[in-house]
Motif scaffolding. Sequence first.
Motif, PDB file in Angstrom:
ATOM      1  N   UNK A 183       6.665  -2.508 -16.066  1.00  0.00           N
ATOM      2  CA  UNK A 183       7.218  -3.360 -17.104  1.00  0.00           C
ATOM      3  C   UNK A 183       7.735  -4.636 -16.462  1.00  0.00           C
ATOM      4  N   UNK A 184       7.060  -5.774 -16.694  1.00  0.00           N
ATOM      5  CA  UNK A 184       7.573  -7.028 -16.126  1.00  0.00           C
ATOM      6  C   UNK A 184       8.960  -7.363 -16.644  1.00  0.00           C
ATOM      7  N   UNK A 185       9.262  -7.007 -17.887  1.00  0.00           N
ATOM      8  CA  UNK A 185      10.593  -7.253 -18.437  1.00  0.00           C
ATOM      9  C   UNK A 185      11.599  -6.341 -17.742  1.00  0.00           C
ATOM     10  N   UNK A 186      11.217  -5.094 -17.512  1.00  0.00           N
ATOM     11  CA  UNK A 186      12.085  -4.138 -16.850  1.00  0.00           C
ATOM     12  C   UNK A 186      12.412  -4.520 -15.419  1.00  0.00           C
ATOM     13  N   UNK A 187      11.487  -5.223 -14.760  1.00  0.00           N
ATOM     14  CA  UNK A 187      11.720  -5.675 -13.391  1.00  0.00           C
ATOM     15  C   UNK A 187      12.895  -6.649 -13.315  1.00  0.00           C
ATOM     16  N   UNK A 188      13.155  -7.326 -14.420  1.00  0.00           N
ATOM     17  CA  UNK A 188      14.240  -8.312 -14.461  1.00  0.00           C
ATOM     18  C   UNK A 188      15.397  -7.830 -15.339  1.00  0.00           C
ATOM     19  N   UNK A 189      15.684  -6.525 -15.306  1.00  0.00           N
ATOM     20  CA  UNK A 189      16.662  -5.953 -16.234  1.00  0.00           C
ATOM     21  C   UNK A 189      18.040  -6.610 -16.141  1.00  0.00           C
ATOM     22  N   UNK A 190      18.507  -6.919 -14.932  1.00  0.00           N
ATOM     23  CA  UNK A 190      19.815  -7.575 -14.818  1.00  0.00           C
ATOM     24  C   UNK A 190      19.771  -8.983 -15.408  1.00  0.00           C
ATOM     25  N   UNK A 191      18.683  -9.679 -15.159  1.00  0.00           N
ATOM     26  CA  UNK A 191      18.507 -11.035 -15.667  1.00  0.00           C
ATOM     27  C   UNK A 191      18.442 -11.036 -17.200  1.00  0.00           C
ATOM     28  N   UNK A 192      17.646 -10.121 -17.792  1.00  0.00           N
ATOM     29  CA  UNK A 192      17.525 -10.104 -19.247  1.00  0.00           C
ATOM     30  C   UNK A 192      18.806  -9.604 -19.908  1.00  0.00           C
ATOM     31  N   UNK A 193      19.614  -8.834 -19.181  1.00  0.00           N
ATOM     32  CA  UNK A 193      20.914  -8.414 -19.713  1.00  0.00           C
ATOM     33  C   UNK A 193      21.802  -9.625 -19.962  1.00  0.00           C
ATOM     34  N   UNK A 194      21.716 -10.604 -19.083  1.00  0.00           N
ATOM     35  CA  UNK A 194      22.479 -11.847 -19.251  1.00  0.00           C
ATOM     36  C   UNK A 194      21.998 -12.578 -20.510  1.00  0.00           C
ATOM     37  N   UNK A 195      20.671 -12.634 -20.708  1.00  0.00           N
ATOM     38  CA  UNK A 195      20.118 -13.254 -21.916  1.00  0.00           C
ATOM     39  C   UNK A 195      20.679 -12.568 -23.161  1.00  0.00           C
ATOM     40  N   UNK A 196      20.663 -11.218 -23.168  1.00  0.00           N
ATOM     41  CA  UNK A 196      21.159 -10.471 -24.328  1.00  0.00           C
ATOM     42  C   UNK A 196      22.633 -10.778 -24.587  1.00  0.00           C
ATOM     43  N   UNK A 197      23.432 -10.850 -23.520  1.00  0.00           N
ATOM     44  CA  UNK A 197      24.862 -11.161 -23.656  1.00  0.00           C
ATOM     45  C   UNK A 197      25.063 -12.553 -24.263  1.00  0.00           C
ATOM     46  N   UNK A 198      24.302 -13.523 -23.795  1.00  0.00           N
ATOM     47  CA  UNK A 198      24.429 -14.900 -24.305  1.00  0.00           C
ATOM     48  C   UNK A 198      24.047 -14.966 -25.777  1.00  0.00           C
ATOM     49  N   UNK A 199      22.961 -14.287 -26.157  1.00  0.00           N
ATOM     50  CA  UNK A 199      22.542 -14.271 -27.564  1.00  0.00           C
ATOM     51  C   UNK A 199      23.625 -13.635 -28.418  1.00  0.00           C
ATOM     52  N   UNK A 200      24.164 -12.514 -27.954  1.00  0.00           N
ATOM     53  CA  UNK A 200      25.213 -11.819 -28.695  1.00  0.00           C
ATOM     54  C   UNK A 200      26.450 -12.704 -28.863  1.00  0.00           C
ATOM     55  N   UNK A 201      26.854 -13.397 -27.809  1.00  0.00           N
ATOM     56  CA  UNK A 201      28.038 -14.262 -27.893  1.00  0.00           C
ATOM     57  C   UNK A 201      27.789 -15.462 -28.805  1.00  0.00           C
ATOM     58  N   UNK A 252      17.481  -4.114 -22.343  1.00  0.00           N
ATOM     59  CA  UNK A 252      18.838  -4.673 -22.329  1.00  0.00           C
ATOM     60  C   UNK A 252      19.354  -4.759 -23.760  1.00  0.00           C
ATOM     61  N   UNK A 253      20.655  -4.601 -23.909  1.00  0.00           N
ATOM     62  CA  UNK A 253      21.283  -4.722 -25.221  1.00  0.00           C
ATOM     63  C   UNK A 253      22.690  -5.262 -25.025  1.00  0.00           C
ATOM     64  N   UNK A 254      23.159  -6.005 -26.011  1.00  0.00           N
ATOM     65  CA  UNK A 254      24.520  -6.538 -25.965  1.00  0.00           C
ATOM     66  C   UNK A 254      25.053  -6.573 -27.387  1.00  0.00           C
ATOM     67  N   UNK A 255      26.311  -6.185 -27.519  1.00  0.00           N
ATOM     68  CA  UNK A 255      26.928  -6.166 -28.839  1.00  0.00           C
ATOM     69  C   UNK A 255      27.541  -4.816 -29.115  1.00  0.00           C
TER      70      UNK A 255
END
Length: 180
Positions: free
Chosen positions: A50-68, A84-87
């Motif tokens: 999973x190319x997205x899974x390879x960047x799990x820490x990076x995409x977690x930041x994206x999810x946090x920013x979207x949630x905020x 990744x999920x945030x909220x």
Amino acid sequence: MKATGIVRRIDDLGRIVIPKEIRRTLRIREGDPLEIFTEKDGEVIFKKYSPVGELSQFVSVYAEIINKSTGITAVITDKDSVIAAAGSHKRELLEKKLSHEAEHMVSQRTPYVYRLGEKRVEVVSGEEKLHVGICSKIIVDGDIAGSIILLIDDMGAIPSETDVKLISTTSQLLARQLEA
């Protein structure tokens, strides 16, 4: 590691067939990339890549920013699970398999925006309160690598046009990052 009791032979071209039951259980489809690992004791391990899974820490930041930015639960997926999920519903979603309806939605090239009166789509099976509000695909080198999903609440509030543009822009930025 779990034994399956299935034995396969390598053919003269070095190929091996992964049994249909295993492919179905692990949701491996034709064309899916597999990463190959080896162990010193001779074990060969195939893992869905999973190319997205390879960047799990990076995409977690994206999810946090979207949630905020939106105040709404944001989910970033590969083709069949939440990466990744945030909220407020992060715990119920993180590392879960997508529902069959959500997985089908992610595989479609067109973006999805919930409209009042439509049948709601669960993000993960068994979480009746968590539905897809917006689903924008992450397309890398012409292939769907995953999606960014913004949830709708129990009331089924319609996503705003600003939210739709934010998720679309973010999925394009993430796709560019994955291409690099």
